[in-house]
Design a protein around this motif. Structure first.
Motif, mmCIF file in Angstrom:
data_model
loop_
_atom_site.group_PDB
_atom_site.id
_atom_site.type_symbol
_atom_site.label_atom_id
_atom_site.label_comp_id
_atom_site.label_asym_id
_atom_site.label_seq_id
_atom_site.Cartn_x
_atom_site.Cartn_y
_atom_site.Cartn_z
ATOM 1 N N ASN A 73 -4.791 -4.175 6.318
ATOM 2 C CA ASN A 73 -4.940 -2.841 7.104
ATOM 3 C C ASN A 73 -4.855 -2.943 8.527
ATOM 4 N N ALA A 74 -5.612 -4.140 9.186
ATOM 5 C CA ALA A 74 -5.687 -4.382 10.451
ATOM 6 C C ALA A 74 -4.203 -4.325 11.045
ATOM 7 N N LYS A 75 -3.366 -5.185 10.316
ATOM 8 C CA LYS A 75 -2.013 -5.253 10.715
ATOM 9 C C LYS A 75 -1.007 -4.440 10.350
ATOM 10 N N LYS A 76 -1.238 -3.401 9.323
ATOM 11 C CA LYS A 76 -0.618 -2.217 8.943
ATOM 12 C C LYS A 76 0.540 -3.048 8.172
ATOM 13 N N THR A 77 0.139 -3.995 7.471
ATOM 14 C CA THR A 77 1.091 -5.013 6.805
ATOM 15 C C THR A 77 0.936 -5.066 5.145
ATOM 16 N N VAL A 78 1.966 -4.826 4.419
ATOM 17 C CA VAL A 78 1.877 -5.000 2.991
ATOM 18 C C VAL A 78 2.658 -6.080 2.611
ATOM 19 N N TYR A 79 2.011 -6.825 1.481
ATOM 20 C CA TYR A 79 2.875 -8.255 1.230
ATOM 21 C C TYR A 79 3.176 -7.882 -0.508
ATOM 22 N N LEU A 80 4.159 -8.651 -0.961
ATOM 23 C CA LEU A 80 4.364 -8.754 -2.235
ATOM 24 C C LEU A 80 4.586 -10.161 -2.708
ATOM 25 N N GLN A 81 3.706 -10.834 -3.392
ATOM 26 C CA GLN A 81 3.935 -12.251 -3.739
ATOM 27 C C GLN A 81 4.495 -11.988 -5.374
ATOM 28 N N MET A 82 5.618 -12.874 -5.225
ATOM 29 C CA MET A 82 6.601 -12.605 -6.554
ATOM 30 C C MET A 82 6.698 -14.118 -7.211
ATOM 31 N N ASN A 83 6.272 -14.176 -8.399
ATOM 32 C CA ASN A 83 6.208 -15.436 -9.114
ATOM 33 C C ASN A 83 7.063 -15.364 -10.440
ATOM 34 N N SER A 84 7.297 -16.600 -10.931
ATOM 35 C CA SER A 84 7.991 -16.583 -12.005
ATOM 36 C C SER A 84 9.064 -15.709 -12.267
ATOM 37 N N LEU A 85 9.849 -15.760 -11.075
ATOM 38 C CA LEU A 85 10.987 -14.623 -10.978
ATOM 39 C C LEU A 85 12.134 -14.945 -11.954
ATOM 40 N N LYS A 86 12.511 -13.781 -12.309
ATOM 41 C CA LYS A 86 13.724 -13.885 -13.378
ATOM 42 C C LYS A 86 14.983 -13.190 -12.570
ATOM 43 N N PRO A 87 16.147 -13.617 -13.168
ATOM 44 C CA PRO A 87 17.399 -12.999 -12.785
ATOM 45 C C PRO A 87 17.432 -11.349 -12.683
ATOM 46 N N GLU A 88 16.771 -10.749 -13.722
ATOM 47 C CA GLU A 88 16.644 -9.064 -13.653
ATOM 48 C C GLU A 88 15.881 -8.754 -12.625
ATOM 49 N N ASP A 89 14.965 -9.723 -11.770
ATOM 50 C CA ASP A 89 14.342 -9.294 -10.536
ATOM 51 C C ASP A 89 15.277 -9.116 -9.292
ATOM 52 N N THR A 90 16.535 -9.560 -9.338
ATOM 53 C CA THR A 90 17.558 -9.445 -8.461
ATOM 54 C C THR A 90 17.608 -8.010 -7.880
ATOM 55 N N ALA A 91 17.595 -7.563 -6.613
ATOM 56 C CA ALA A 91 17.674 -6.397 -6.295
ATOM 57 C C ALA A 91 17.643 -6.264 -4.686
ATOM 58 N N VAL A 92 17.576 -5.208 -3.914
ATOM 59 C CA VAL A 92 17.178 -5.006 -2.650
ATOM 60 C C VAL A 92 15.859 -4.495 -2.681
ATOM 61 N N TYR A 93 14.915 -5.000 -1.972
ATOM 62 C CA TYR A 93 13.638 -4.535 -2.155
ATOM 63 C C TYR A 93 13.136 -3.707 -0.831
ATOM 64 N N TYR A 94 12.587 -2.701 -1.132
ATOM 65 C CA TYR A 94 12.232 -1.699 -0.036
ATOM 66 C C TYR A 94 10.754 -1.749 0.204
ATOM 67 N N CYS A 95 10.348 -1.580 1.222
ATOM 68 C CA CYS A 95 8.925 -1.355 1.730
ATOM 69 C C CYS A 95 8.868 0.222 1.907
ATOM 70 N N ASN A 96 7.867 0.818 1.396
ATOM 71 C CA ASN A 96 7.420 2.314 1.707
ATOM 72 C C ASN A 96 6.002 2.350 1.990
ATOM 73 N N ALA A 97 5.750 3.187 3.009
ATOM 74 C CA ALA A 97 4.389 3.711 3.494
ATOM 75 C C ALA A 97 4.252 4.958 3.595
ATOM 76 N N ASP A 98 3.077 5.509 3.024
ATOM 77 C CA ASP A 98 2.587 6.940 3.343
ATOM 78 C C ASP A 98 1.812 7.169 4.326
ATOM 79 N N LEU A 99 2.194 7.779 5.481
ATOM 80 C CA LEU A 99 1.537 7.509 6.485
ATOM 81 C C LEU A 99 1.293 9.032 7.482
ATOM 82 N N ARG A 100 0.491 8.991 8.347
ATOM 83 C CA ARG A 100 0.275 10.245 9.317
ATOM 84 C C ARG A 100 0.427 9.646 10.689
ATOM 85 N N THR A 101 1.212 10.359 11.462
ATOM 86 C CA THR A 101 1.647 9.923 12.933
ATOM 87 C C THR A 101 0.518 10.307 13.740
ATOM 88 N N ARG A 102 0.057 11.654 13.646
ATOM 89 C CA ARG A 102 -1.021 12.072 14.342
ATOM 90 C C ARG A 102 -2.340 12.656 13.643
#
Length: 121
Positions: A73-102
């Protein structure tokens, strides 16, 4: 202006691992839920995992037990550790954040530009 910048995608062999990162920057008052979605060619974008501001997590059945979402939270950063990857995990991965600017502005969704993950031998 708010930006979500992803990093960490690439090519990996089946059974391998990757770690994605996404940092939010700009005029941000509060970050609520953060998450990862993915879109494979010819398919709709789908949820991979989400995490609340206090650490509650939710995973798609297809990645449960293989992927782990976390955030700093201090860095406003989210991570995704992906293990045991499979061919069906192939994709474009998008980050999403629900946030308030003010303080008194409603929360809204912001998206990153996407990072390609390819699982192939």
């Amino acid at each position: 202006q708010v930006q979500l910048v992803e990093s960490g995608g690439g090519l990996v062999q089946p059974g391998g691992s990757l770690r994605l990162s996404c940092a939010a920057s700009g005029s941000i008052f509060r970050v609520n839920d953060m998450g990862w979605y993915r879109q494979a060619p010819g398919k709709q974008r789908e949820l991979v995992a989400t995490i609340s501001s206090v650490g509650y997590t939710n995973y798609a059945d297809s990645v449960q037990g293989r992927f782990t979402i976390s955030r700093d939270n201090a860095k406003k950063t989210v991570y995704l550790q992906m293990n045991s990857l499979k061919p069906e995990d192939t994709a474009v991965y998008y980050c999403n954040a629900d946030l308030r600017t003010r303080l008194y502005s409603p929360s809204r969704d912001f998206w990153g530009q996407g990072t390609q993950v390819t699982v192939s031998s």
